[in-house]
Scaffold this active site. Structure first.
Site, PDB file in Angstrom:
ATOM      1  N   TYR A  14      39.171  29.140  73.469  1.00 53.99           N
ATOM      2  CA  TYR A  14      38.261  30.223  73.063  1.00 53.99           C
ATOM      3  C   TYR A  14      36.904  29.711  72.581  1.00 53.99           C
ATOM      4  O   TYR A  14      36.000  30.501  72.321  1.00 53.99           O
ATOM      5  CB  TYR A  14      38.904  31.066  71.959  1.00 53.99           C
ATOM      6  CG  TYR A  14      40.159  31.752  72.396  1.00 53.99           C
ATOM      7  CD1 TYR A  14      40.122  32.815  73.290  1.00 53.99           C
ATOM      8  CD2 TYR A  14      41.392  31.338  71.919  1.00 53.99           C
ATOM      9  CE1 TYR A  14      41.278  33.440  73.704  1.00 53.99           C
ATOM     10  CE2 TYR A  14      42.563  31.959  72.321  1.00 53.99           C
ATOM     11  CZ  TYR A  14      42.501  33.010  73.211  1.00 53.99           C
ATOM     12  OH  TYR A  14      43.654  33.636  73.624  1.00 53.99           O
ATOM     13  N   TYR A  64      43.484  34.498  64.604  1.00 50.09           N
ATOM     14  CA  TYR A  64      43.035  35.229  65.795  1.00 50.09           C
ATOM     15  C   TYR A  64      42.243  36.448  65.335  1.00 50.09           C
ATOM     16  O   TYR A  64      42.466  36.988  64.251  1.00 50.09           O
ATOM     17  CB  TYR A  64      44.180  35.616  66.743  1.00 50.09           C
ATOM     18  CG  TYR A  64      44.711  34.392  67.465  1.00 50.09           C
ATOM     19  CD1 TYR A  64      44.070  33.903  68.585  1.00 50.09           C
ATOM     20  CD2 TYR A  64      45.823  33.714  66.977  1.00 50.09           C
ATOM     21  CE1 TYR A  64      44.517  32.759  69.227  1.00 50.09           C
ATOM     22  CE2 TYR A  64      46.281  32.559  67.604  1.00 50.09           C
ATOM     23  CZ  TYR A  64      45.629  32.092  68.719  1.00 50.09           C
ATOM     24  OH  TYR A  64      46.061  30.949  69.337  1.00 50.09           O
ATOM     25  N   ASP A  93      30.101  38.615  66.711  1.00 46.62           N
ATOM     26  CA  ASP A  93      29.486  39.047  67.965  1.00 46.62           C
ATOM     27  C   ASP A  93      29.416  40.569  68.009  1.00 46.62           C
ATOM     28  O   ASP A  93      30.257  41.251  67.425  1.00 46.62           O
ATOM     29  CB  ASP A  93      30.306  38.541  69.153  1.00 46.62           C
ATOM     30  CG  ASP A  93      31.738  39.038  69.117  1.00 46.62           C
ATOM     31  OD1 ASP A  93      32.502  38.596  68.229  1.00 46.62           O
ATOM     32  OD2 ASP A  93      32.097  39.894  69.959  1.00 46.62           O
ATOM     33  N   ASN A 114      37.357  44.725  66.804  1.00 50.40           N
ATOM     34  CA  ASN A 114      38.666  44.669  66.159  1.00 50.40           C
ATOM     35  C   ASN A 114      38.735  43.678  64.998  1.00 50.40           C
ATOM     36  O   ASN A 114      39.486  43.891  64.045  1.00 50.40           O
ATOM     37  CB  ASN A 114      39.748  44.351  67.193  1.00 50.40           C
ATOM     38  CG  ASN A 114      40.022  45.538  68.097  1.00 50.40           C
ATOM     39  OD1 ASN A 114      39.859  46.688  67.700  1.00 50.40           O
ATOM     40  ND2 ASN A 114      40.417  45.250  69.326  1.00 50.40           N
TER      41      ASN A 114
END
Length: 191
Positions: A14, A64, A93, A114
């Site tokens: 990631y 996460y 972001d 989220n």
């Protein structure tokens, strides 16, 4: 004490994705402050330094993205004197802005992010400063999840890297002069 939390996902796969821009900003701050990611605490990588005359924790939750609030809650519970509205800055972001733009706000909704939704849920409040780094939106029928979990195009990478540097500048300004001063200085609309 101030706490700067960058949002992202752990792991090399990631590292270069759009969703990890928050990590990029706190990595840049760690470089500037000359500190390293030596601690793992509150399910996060933590670097400790000083700026604006006080202690600063740089934090990268390793939970996460969608569970980031769990890590932030553990940190806030540990330092009970912290007031998220005054002492926390969240960096992440944002698809509402094109690559290269940043935006500072003192409060607001998750806006469909989220990771921010998790932080709001676990803090029980939308009132905390944030620095948002534009990543743009997927074109056509592109799925959001595929977009945020993919690397930037060669065309977008340079303006995003500049935005990461400006976001780090904005956080440093907030640490030294206050968040309102940073908003006045860095909330500039681009073309």
């Amino acid at each position: 004490m101030k706490v700067i939390v960058g949002l992202g996902n752990p792991g090399a796969m990631y590292e270069k994705t759009r969703h990890n821009v928050g990590f990029w900003v706190v990595d840049e701050l760690a470089r500037r402050l000359g500190v390293s990611w030596g601690k793992v605490k509150w399910r996060a990588h933590v670097a400790e330094g000083r700026a604006g005359g006080e202690k600063v924790l740089l934090v990268k939750p390793q939970t996460y993205m969608n569970l980031s609030g769990e890590s932030v809650r553990e940190l806030i519970d540990f330092y009970q004197e912290l007031d998220p509205a005054r002492d926390l800055i969240l960096v992440y972001d944002d698809m509402d802005f094109p690559p290269g733009q940043i935006r500072l706000r003192e409060r607001g909704s998750a806006g469909g992010h989220n990771g921010v939704k998790s932080v709001i849920q676990h803090l029980g409040s939308e009132v905390f400063p944030r620095v948002r780094v534009g990543i743009g939106r997927p074109s056509g029928d592109g799925r959001v999840v595929d977009y945020v979990l993919s690397p930037f195009s060669a065309e977008d990478l340079a303006p995003v890297q500049e935005a990461v540097a400006r976001a780090a500048d904005a956080v440093q300004c907030a640490l030294e002069q206050g968040f309102a001063a940073a908003m006045n200085r860095y909330n500039v609309r681009h073309g």
